[in-house]
Design a protein around this motif. Structure first.
Motif, short mmCIF file in Angstrom:
data_model
loop_
_atom_site.label_atom_id
_atom_site.label_comp_id
_atom_site.label_asym_id
_atom_site.label_seq_id
_atom_site.Cartn_x
_atom_site.Cartn_y
_atom_site.Cartn_z
N ILE A 47 0.84 -1.20 0.00
CA ILE A 47 0.00 0.00 0.00
C ILE A 47 0.88 1.25 0.00
O ILE A 47 0.72 2.14 -0.82
CB ILE A 47 -0.93 0.01 1.23
CG1 ILE A 47 -1.89 -1.18 1.17
CG2 ILE A 47 -1.69 1.33 1.33
CD1 ILE A 47 -2.65 -1.41 2.45
N GLU A 73 -5.86 -10.48 4.53
CA GLU A 73 -6.84 -9.40 4.38
C GLU A 73 -7.18 -8.87 5.77
O GLU A 73 -7.07 -9.57 6.77
CB GLU A 73 -8.11 -9.90 3.68
CG GLU A 73 -7.87 -10.32 2.25
CD GLU A 73 -9.13 -10.79 1.53
OE1 GLU A 73 -9.32 -10.35 0.39
OE2 GLU A 73 -9.90 -11.58 2.11
N ARG A 86 -5.87 4.73 2.26
CA ARG A 86 -5.83 3.81 1.13
C ARG A 86 -6.54 2.49 1.46
O ARG A 86 -7.21 1.91 0.59
CB ARG A 86 -4.39 3.56 0.70
CG ARG A 86 -3.80 4.78 0.00
CD ARG A 86 -2.47 4.50 -0.61
NE ARG A 86 -1.95 5.69 -1.28
CZ ARG A 86 -0.72 5.77 -1.75
NH1 ARG A 86 0.12 4.76 -1.62
NH2 ARG A 86 -0.31 6.88 -2.34
N MET A 87 -6.44 2.05 2.69
CA MET A 87 -7.14 0.83 3.08
C MET A 87 -8.65 1.08 3.10
O MET A 87 -9.42 0.21 2.68
CB MET A 87 -6.65 0.34 4.44
CG MET A 87 -5.25 -0.24 4.33
SD MET A 87 -4.59 -0.80 5.89
CE MET A 87 -5.85 -1.93 6.41
N GLU A 108 -10.23 3.21 1.24
CA GLU A 108 -10.61 3.26 -0.18
C GLU A 108 -10.73 1.85 -0.75
O GLU A 108 -11.66 1.55 -1.49
CB GLU A 108 -9.59 4.07 -0.98
CG GLU A 108 -9.62 5.55 -0.66
CD GLU A 108 -8.44 6.32 -1.22
OE1 GLU A 108 -7.45 5.69 -1.69
OE2 GLU A 108 -8.48 7.57 -1.17
N ASN A 109 -9.80 0.97 -0.38
CA ASN A 109 -9.85 -0.41 -0.86
C ASN A 109 -11.10 -1.12 -0.34
O ASN A 109 -11.76 -1.85 -1.08
CB ASN A 109 -8.58 -1.16 -0.43
CG ASN A 109 -8.50 -2.52 -1.07
OD1 ASN A 109 -8.64 -2.66 -2.28
ND2 ASN A 109 -8.29 -3.54 -0.26
N LEU A 113 -13.98 -0.07 -2.40
CA LEU A 113 -14.00 -0.70 -3.72
C LEU A 113 -14.50 -2.14 -3.65
O LEU A 113 -15.25 -2.59 -4.52
CB LEU A 113 -12.60 -0.64 -4.35
CG LEU A 113 -12.13 0.76 -4.73
CD1 LEU A 113 -10.67 0.72 -5.19
CD2 LEU A 113 -13.02 1.38 -5.79
N ILE A 114 -14.11 -2.87 -2.61
CA ILE A 114 -14.59 -4.24 -2.43
C ILE A 114 -16.10 -4.24 -2.23
O ILE A 114 -16.82 -5.03 -2.86
CB ILE A 114 -13.87 -4.92 -1.24
CG1 ILE A 114 -12.39 -5.16 -1.59
CG2 ILE A 114 -14.57 -6.22 -0.84
CD1 ILE A 114 -11.53 -5.54 -0.41
#
Length: 188
Positions: free
Chosen positions: A11, A75, A125-126, A128-129, A132-133
């Motif tokens: 990341i 994860e 960023r996490m 945001e991830n 997205l998931i």
């Protein structure tokens, strides 16, 4: 703990001092299969990294449980809405296999954000991830057939899929176990 370092470095690489501060806050926890991570009505206090194992997100109902997510090794897992708002969760999370987690508390994570140079960037960023998931899952439910959703899950996690009871997979893709059985026969 090396797995979490590799994940975070993908990341945004942490400096040694930031990593040392962050890793000093992590606590290892080993849970048996079918252990509850959070129950409905309780506040999520941990962000956890799955070093080993599988977990599922679900809403218990009288007739059947509604499974809406799975997470696997390497994860992060949390009832994120409860975690960031510090309000009671509307769903539960449980382990489907024996699971090893590296956990950081809400309070400690806030300290990491405050005291490190890279913590906020990695956290953003996490987040945001995770968005997205969640977005991918919602679009899949709206645009794909149950068979396509099953194929997606099968292609993304073929070995791990074998460890998840079929009733949970059926609930996840939005069909009965009998319909899932028919889908699987058509595919194989």
């Amino acid at each position: 703990m090396e797995e979490i370092k590799k994940f975070i470095d993908q990341i945004y690489p942490m400096s040694d001092s930031d990593w040392n501060f962050f890793s000093s806050k992590l606590r290892k926890e080993t849970l048996n299969k079918n252990s509850t991570l959070i129950k409905i009505g309780t506040i999520e206090n941990y962000l956890s990294f799955i070093s080993e194992g599988i977990v599922r997100f679900y809403i218990p109902q009288e007739e059947s449980e509604l499974t809406f997510g799975f997470l696997f090794e390497n994860e992060f897992v949390t009832a994120y809405d409860s975690f960031i708002t510090q309000t009671p969760s509307h769903y539960q999370i449980e382990t489907l296999t024996n699971t090893t987690l590296w956990r950081i508390s809400f309070k400690d994570l806030q300290e990491v954000y405050k005291e490190t140079k890279s913590g906020n960037l990695i956290g953003r960023r996490m987040a945001e991830n995770m968005f997205l998931i969640k977005s991918k899952r919602e679009i899949s439910l709206l645009n794909k057939t149950a068979e396509e959703r099953y194929l997606d899950l099968y292609l993304e996690r073929p070995k791990l899929l074998k460890q998840i009871p079929l009733k949970y997979i059926a609930s996840y893709i939005g069909v009965t176990p009998q319909a899932l059985s028919r889908i699987r026969k058509r595919i194989t």
